[in-house]
Write a protein that holds these residues in place. Structure first.
Motif, mmCIF file in Angstrom:
data_model
loop_
_atom_site.group_PDB
_atom_site.id
_atom_site.type_symbol
_atom_site.label_atom_id
_atom_site.label_comp_id
_atom_site.label_asym_id
_atom_site.label_seq_id
_atom_site.Cartn_x
_atom_site.Cartn_y
_atom_site.Cartn_z
ATOM 1 N N TYR A 72 9.896 -2.926 -7.422
ATOM 2 C CA TYR A 72 9.373 -2.973 -6.056
ATOM 3 C C TYR A 72 8.437 -1.795 -5.793
ATOM 4 O O TYR A 72 7.355 -1.967 -5.227
ATOM 5 C CB TYR A 72 10.536 -2.953 -5.066
ATOM 6 N N ALA A 73 8.849 -0.597 -6.209
ATOM 7 C CA ALA A 73 8.018 0.590 -5.980
ATOM 8 C C ALA A 73 6.690 0.490 -6.720
ATOM 9 O O ALA A 73 5.626 0.838 -6.170
ATOM 10 C CB ALA A 73 8.773 1.846 -6.411
ATOM 11 N N ALA A 74 6.714 0.002 -7.953
ATOM 12 C CA ALA A 74 5.477 -0.123 -8.727
ATOM 13 C C ALA A 74 4.537 -1.154 -8.110
ATOM 14 O O ALA A 74 3.317 -0.934 -8.016
ATOM 15 C CB ALA A 74 5.807 -0.494 -10.168
ATOM 16 N N SER A 75 5.088 -2.279 -7.665
ATOM 17 C CA SER A 75 4.253 -3.322 -7.070
ATOM 18 C C SER A 75 3.658 -2.868 -5.743
ATOM 19 O O SER A 75 2.473 -3.100 -5.466
ATOM 20 C CB SER A 75 5.080 -4.600 -6.873
ATOM 21 N N LEU A 76 4.462 -2.208 -4.915
ATOM 22 C CA LEU A 76 3.962 -1.732 -3.625
ATOM 23 C C LEU A 76 2.895 -0.649 -3.822
ATOM 24 O O LEU A 76 1.879 -0.634 -3.116
ATOM 25 C CB LEU A 76 5.113 -1.190 -2.788
ATOM 26 N N ALA A 77 3.113 0.253 -4.771
ATOM 27 C CA ALA A 77 2.119 1.287 -5.039
ATOM 28 C C ALA A 77 0.804 0.678 -5.504
ATOM 29 O O ALA A 77 -0.283 1.146 -5.131
ATOM 30 C CB ALA A 77 2.658 2.263 -6.084
ATOM 31 N N SER A 78 0.886 -0.376 -6.305
ATOM 32 C CA SER A 78 -0.331 -1.037 -6.770
ATOM 33 C C SER A 78 -1.081 -1.681 -5.606
ATOM 34 O O SER A 78 -2.314 -1.621 -5.531
ATOM 35 C CB SER A 78 0.023 -2.093 -7.819
ATOM 36 N N MET A 79 -0.342 -2.276 -4.675
ATOM 37 C CA MET A 79 -0.988 -2.921 -3.530
ATOM 38 C C MET A 79 -1.653 -1.904 -2.604
ATOM 39 O O MET A 79 -2.689 -2.185 -1.999
ATOM 40 C CB MET A 79 0.036 -3.732 -2.734
ATOM 41 N N LEU A 80 -1.064 -0.730 -2.497
ATOM 42 C CA LEU A 80 -1.578 0.268 -1.560
ATOM 43 C C LEU A 80 -2.704 1.110 -2.138
ATOM 44 O O LEU A 80 -3.507 1.663 -1.383
ATOM 45 C CB LEU A 80 -0.438 1.185 -1.107
ATOM 46 N N THR A 81 -2.760 1.247 -3.440
ATOM 47 C CA THR A 81 -3.716 2.180 -4.042
ATOM 48 C C THR A 81 -4.851 1.513 -4.790
ATOM 49 O O THR A 81 -5.938 2.084 -4.896
ATOM 50 C CB THR A 81 -2.988 3.122 -5.019
ATOM 51 N N VAL A 82 -4.645 0.313 -5.334
ATOM 52 C CA VAL A 82 -5.671 -0.352 -6.134
ATOM 53 C C VAL A 82 -6.421 -1.354 -5.264
ATOM 54 O O VAL A 82 -5.809 -2.174 -4.575
ATOM 55 C CB VAL A 82 -5.042 -1.070 -7.348
ATOM 56 N N GLN A 83 -7.735 -1.277 -5.294
ATOM 57 C CA GLN A 83 -8.552 -2.226 -4.555
ATOM 58 C C GLN A 83 -8.548 -3.564 -5.278
ATOM 59 O O GLN A 83 -8.959 -3.662 -6.427
ATOM 60 C CB GLN A 83 -9.987 -1.714 -4.418
ATOM 61 N N LYS A 84 -8.088 -4.586 -4.604
ATOM 62 C CA LYS A 84 -8.001 -5.904 -5.225
ATOM 63 C C LYS A 84 -8.866 -6.901 -4.458
ATOM 64 O O LYS A 84 -9.022 -6.812 -3.240
ATOM 65 C CB LYS A 84 -6.551 -6.392 -5.245
ATOM 66 N N LEU A 85 -9.419 -7.847 -5.207
ATOM 67 C CA LEU A 85 -10.231 -8.896 -4.634
ATOM 68 C C LEU A 85 -9.543 -10.223 -4.886
ATOM 69 O O LEU A 85 -9.068 -10.483 -5.989
ATOM 70 C CB LEU A 85 -11.632 -8.885 -5.264
ATOM 71 N N LYS A 86 -9.524 -11.042 -3.840
ATOM 72 C CA LYS A 86 -8.800 -12.304 -3.939
ATOM 73 C C LYS A 86 -9.747 -13.461 -3.659
ATOM 74 O O LYS A 86 -10.432 -13.465 -2.625
ATOM 75 C CB LYS A 86 -7.653 -12.321 -2.931
ATOM 76 N N PRO A 87 -9.835 -14.439 -4.560
ATOM 77 C CA PRO A 87 -10.677 -15.604 -4.279
ATOM 78 C C PRO A 87 -10.077 -16.451 -3.170
ATOM 79 O O PRO A 87 -8.856 -16.571 -3.047
ATOM 80 C CB PRO A 87 -10.693 -16.349 -5.624
ATOM 81 N N LEU A 88 -10.949 -17.033 -2.358
ATOM 82 C CA LEU A 88 -10.455 -17.876 -1.265
ATOM 83 C C LEU A 88 -9.784 -19.136 -1.787
ATOM 84 O O LEU A 88 -8.831 -19.628 -1.172
ATOM 85 C CB LEU A 88 -11.628 -18.255 -0.347
ATOM 86 N N PHE A 89 -10.266 -19.672 -2.912
ATOM 87 C CA PHE A 89 -9.682 -20.866 -3.526
ATOM 88 C C PHE A 89 -9.560 -20.619 -5.021
ATOM 89 O O PHE A 89 -10.360 -19.892 -5.619
ATOM 90 C CB PHE A 89 -10.550 -22.109 -3.265
ATOM 91 N N THR A 90 -8.572 -21.230 -5.623
ATOM 92 C CA THR A 90 -8.332 -21.018 -7.048
ATOM 93 C C THR A 90 -8.595 -22.250 -7.904
ATOM 94 O O THR A 90 -8.754 -22.121 -9.112
ATOM 95 C CB THR A 90 -6.883 -20.566 -7.272
ATOM 96 N N ASP A 91 -8.618 -23.450 -7.314
ATOM 97 C CA ASP A 91 -8.916 -24.652 -8.095
ATOM 98 C C ASP A 91 -9.473 -25.726 -7.177
ATOM 99 O O ASP A 91 -9.434 -25.630 -5.943
ATOM 100 C CB ASP A 91 -7.675 -25.166 -8.847
ATOM 101 N N ILE A 92 -9.989 -26.774 -7.788
ATOM 102 C CA ILE A 92 -10.639 -27.842 -7.046
ATOM 103 C C ILE A 92 -9.641 -28.654 -6.229
ATOM 104 O O ILE A 92 -9.973 -29.191 -5.152
ATOM 105 C CB ILE A 92 -11.432 -28.754 -8.022
ATOM 106 N N GLU A 93 -8.410 -28.751 -6.693
ATOM 107 C CA GLU A 93 -7.396 -29.516 -5.955
ATOM 108 C C GLU A 93 -7.099 -28.870 -4.605
ATOM 109 O O GLU A 93 -6.879 -29.571 -3.615
ATOM 110 C CB GLU A 93 -6.119 -29.628 -6.787
ATOM 111 N N GLU A 94 -7.094 -27.549 -4.566
ATOM 112 C CA GLU A 94 -6.872 -26.855 -3.291
ATOM 113 C C GLU A 94 -8.007 -27.132 -2.316
ATOM 114 O O GLU A 94 -7.781 -27.293 -1.101
ATOM 115 C CB GLU A 94 -6.734 -25.355 -3.559
ATOM 116 N N ILE A 95 -9.216 -27.203 -2.823
ATOM 117 C CA ILE A 95 -10.364 -27.505 -1.967
ATOM 118 C C ILE A 95 -10.266 -28.931 -1.431
ATOM 119 O O ILE A 95 -10.553 -29.194 -0.250
ATOM 120 C CB ILE A 95 -11.670 -27.298 -2.753
ATOM 121 N N LYS A 96 -9.840 -29.865 -2.280
ATOM 122 C CA LYS A 96 -9.706 -31.255 -1.841
ATOM 123 C C LYS A 96 -8.621 -31.391 -0.781
ATOM 124 O O LYS A 96 -8.782 -32.143 0.190
ATOM 125 C CB LYS A 96 -9.397 -32.144 -3.047
#
Length: 392
Positions: free
Chosen positions: A100-124
């Motif tokens: 938990y500590a490692a995951s939370l530290a990664s979320m708070l310190t590392v800049q992450k980019l997230k795609p709005l969609f991951t596959d064509i089925e989600e878009i459909k």
């Protein structure tokens, strides 16, 4: 497929819940309560710290198990089965807290980019628009192979139109994704850097074709040359680098992109929970077996009685609730308690007063005088005379 990327919000007040998924939070909470109940059952009969009013015992169940999160439990355990359960459980808690500590530290310190969609089925499923290159075979591929409706497709001619459509989004007159051939998409991403990314699977198509007159001797040479280029990775990489050397150099997105800001799921810790649960159940069964064997005559009398089932169950619970006076721990605590009587005049005797002390001195001195020999020297007689004067 190219989609727009968004930055994760690191200032979310509930971000401390994201390191663990919902199923892992619920499983961990249930494991804490179950472990607390097992420890209470194992310690209730032999440990005075796990006894008391019902509300105190209920609080002990929650307090003891949850306090292991920070290793703050102060209550001593005396049952060996409890010690076995705690060894495994503390190891599970250690792994959970560190993850938990490692995951939370990664979320708070590392800049992450997230795609709005991951596959064509989600878009459909969301009914979003999809863009493609005008006058290309992509339109037929989208409708025939991917099952997209023609009304949900939009055609564009230039890279600038791609950028404008993706920036607006599907709800504002743009599109949610652009599907095109990989060379064109790489050129578009190279110019836009970290705003977009390619996601989803790569679909194979027939590709380009070269037409020659029938019987042309160039067919075999061209086929050999094409195979040579496509099968040699170093040659393909050099061609690609030459084609994109004059484009904007972007940072490596692989270190920044988080496909989902993925939380830790219960499947990742399934083995730990299975081991901890198995050890707890085994310890509980062994303790109950020992209890039944040692109290079988009493329990058999309860079972053979003619009372109802619920009455038998209540009597059994009351019998289990009794303190086990045969426990080594309870015997040791009892042996350390000593009864001290209150002192009184008859036991100790009254203290002598001043007159008694004076009489005692007189009697002692007279005894000494009577023991003086008449034949002693004048010095002794003088001493005796002085003593007699003092004693008068």
């Amino acid at each position: 497929m190219v989609v727009l990327m968004e930055h994760n919000e690191r200032d979310n007040i509930w971000i401390f819940l994201k390191p663990l998924s919902l199923d892992l939070w619920l499983t961990t909470g249930a494991a804490f309560i179950f472990t607390g109940c097992v420890i209470w059952v194992l310690e209730h009969r032999v440990n005075t710290e796990f006894r008391g009013p019902p509300e105190q015992q209920l609080g002990m169940i929650f307090w003891f198990s949850f306090s292991t999160l920070v290793f703050a439990q102060r209550e001593k355990v005396v049952n060996n089965w409890t010690r076995l359960v705690l060894i495994i459980w503390v190891f599970v808690v250690l792994i959970l807290t560190q993850s938990y500590a490692a995951s939370l530290a990664s979320m708070l310190t590392v800049q992450k980019l997230k795609p709005l969609f991951t596959d064509i089925e989600e878009i459909k499923r969301n009914g979003c628009y999809v863009g493609y290159q005008n006058n290309s075979f992509i339109k037929g591929f989208l409708t025939e192979n991917l099952g997209l409706k023609e009304s949900m497709l939009k055609a564009y001619k230039t890279i600038e139109q791609y950028n404008d459509a993706l920036s607006k989004g599907s709800d504002n007159g743009g599109v949610a994704a652009i599907i095109d051939e990989i060379p064109y998409l790489k050129l578009f991403i190279a110019r836009s850097c970290s705003k977009y990314t390619m996601v989803g699977p790569t679909y194979k198509t027939d590709g380009f074709g070269f037409a020659f007159p029938k019987g042309s001797p160039l067919v075999s040479y061209m086929s050999t040359a094409i195979l040579k280029v496509t099968q040699e990775k170093s040659l393909m990489d050099s061609i690609e680098s030459k084609a994109f050397t004059n484009q904007t150099i972007c940072d490596d997105q692989s270190a920044k992109i988080s496909s989902d800001g993925r939380s830790l799921h219960v499947y990742s810790f399934g083995g730990l929970f299975i081991i901890a649960g198995a050890v707890s159940v085994f310890s509980l069964l062994m303790y109950m077996y020992s209890f039944l064997c040692s109290h079988w005559p009493t329990l058999r009398a309860m079972i053979s009685s003619e009372s109802s089932f619920w009455s038998k169950l209540v009597e059994l619970a009351k019998h289990f609730d009794n303190e086990d006076l045969s426990s080594h721990h309870l015997k040791r605590r009892t042996s350390r308690v000593h009864v001290v009587d209150t002192p009184d005049d008859q036991a100790i005797g009254a203290l002598p007063d001043a007159n008694d002390m004076h009489n005692h001195i007189v009697v002692t001195n007279e005894t000494v005088e009577n023991n003086i020999d008449p034949n002693e020297n004048d010095e002794n007689l003088s001493s005796g005379h002085i003593d007699s004067i003092v004693n008068q």
